[in-house]
Design a protein around this motif. Structure first.
Motif, PDB file in Angstrom:
ATOM      1  N   THR A   9      41.592  36.939  40.530  1.00  0.00           N
ATOM      2  CA  THR A   9      42.258  35.638  40.571  1.00  0.00           C
ATOM      3  C   THR A   9      43.171  35.500  41.788  1.00  0.00           C
ATOM      4  O   THR A   9      43.828  34.477  41.931  1.00  0.00           O
ATOM      5  CB  THR A   9      43.079  35.387  39.287  1.00  0.00           C
ATOM      6  N   ASP A  11      44.289  34.336  45.016  1.00  0.00           N
ATOM      7  CA  ASP A  11      43.905  33.337  46.017  1.00  0.00           C
ATOM      8  C   ASP A  11      43.889  33.933  47.420  1.00  0.00           C
ATOM      9  O   ASP A  11      43.029  33.592  48.232  1.00  0.00           O
ATOM     10  CB  ASP A  11      44.871  32.145  45.997  1.00  0.00           C
ATOM     11  N   ASP A  15      40.548  33.660  49.369  1.00  0.00           N
ATOM     12  CA  ASP A  15      40.509  32.879  50.607  1.00  0.00           C
ATOM     13  C   ASP A  15      40.060  33.735  51.788  1.00  0.00           C
ATOM     14  O   ASP A  15      39.295  33.277  52.647  1.00  0.00           O
ATOM     15  CB  ASP A  15      41.877  32.267  50.907  1.00  0.00           C
ATOM     16  N   PHE A  41      41.679  30.690  36.673  1.00  0.00           N
ATOM     17  CA  PHE A  41      42.100  30.983  38.041  1.00  0.00           C
ATOM     18  C   PHE A  41      41.131  31.902  38.772  1.00  0.00           C
ATOM     19  O   PHE A  41      41.413  32.357  39.880  1.00  0.00           O
ATOM     20  CB  PHE A  41      43.508  31.590  38.031  1.00  0.00           C
ATOM     21  N   GLU A  43      38.274  33.434  41.032  1.00  0.00           N
ATOM     22  CA  GLU A  43      37.831  33.066  42.374  1.00  0.00           C
ATOM     23  C   GLU A  43      36.314  32.867  42.473  1.00  0.00           C
ATOM     24  O   GLU A  43      35.810  32.530  43.538  1.00  0.00           O
ATOM     25  CB  GLU A  43      38.271  34.146  43.377  1.00  0.00           C
ATOM     26  N   LYS A  46      35.166  29.306  43.671  1.00  0.00           N
ATOM     27  CA  LYS A  46      35.472  29.116  45.091  1.00  0.00           C
ATOM     28  C   LYS A  46      34.404  29.794  45.946  1.00  0.00           C
ATOM     29  O   LYS A  46      33.909  29.223  46.917  1.00  0.00           O
ATOM     30  CB  LYS A  46      36.847  29.687  45.422  1.00  0.00           C
TER      31      LYS A  46
END
Length: 116
Positions: A9, A11, A15, A41, A43, A46
């Motif tokens: 989770t 970020d 990222d 949350f 990832e 994403k």
């Protein structure tokens, strides 16, 4: 980077993975536990949105791995493993451990095979 993760989770790490995949063409393949992927949350969405191939393990709670392998077939292999979930709690408040194994192609290949 080939990884197998129970909870991810963070970020910051998510990222970074997406950025490296998009801008540097870093080869990334991942496996997520079904329980971890259902976390609000996580990832995984994403990464999927960026085109990173991610498999969600069907047996929720059974794939409890926390590992990543980099350059499994090269001369600069790195394995990251341990009890550390890639989460804020794992980084800041849990009593987690991380083992980083560099330069051992045999170990890197075994971790790669486990992810695949």
């Amino acid at each position: 980077m080939h990884f197998s993760m129970f909870f991810w989770t963070s970020d910051v790490l998510g990222d970074l993975a997406v950025s490296k995949y998009v801008t540097d063409s870093l080869d990334i393949v991942g496996v997520w536990d079904a329980v971890g992927s259902r976390n609000a949350f996580s990832e995984d969405e994403k990464m999927c949105g960026a085109g990173i191939p991610v498999k969600i393990e069907l047996a929720g709670g059974k794939m409890h791995s926390k590992m990543a392998v980099f350059d499994h077939a090269g001369t600069n292999s790195v394995v990251v493993t341990g009890s550390y979930n890639w989460t804020a709690s794992g980084a800041e408040s849990n009593d987690e451990n991380t083992l980083i194994i560099s330069g051992n192609a045999n170990i890197a290949q075994r971790y790669y095979q486990e992810v695949m």
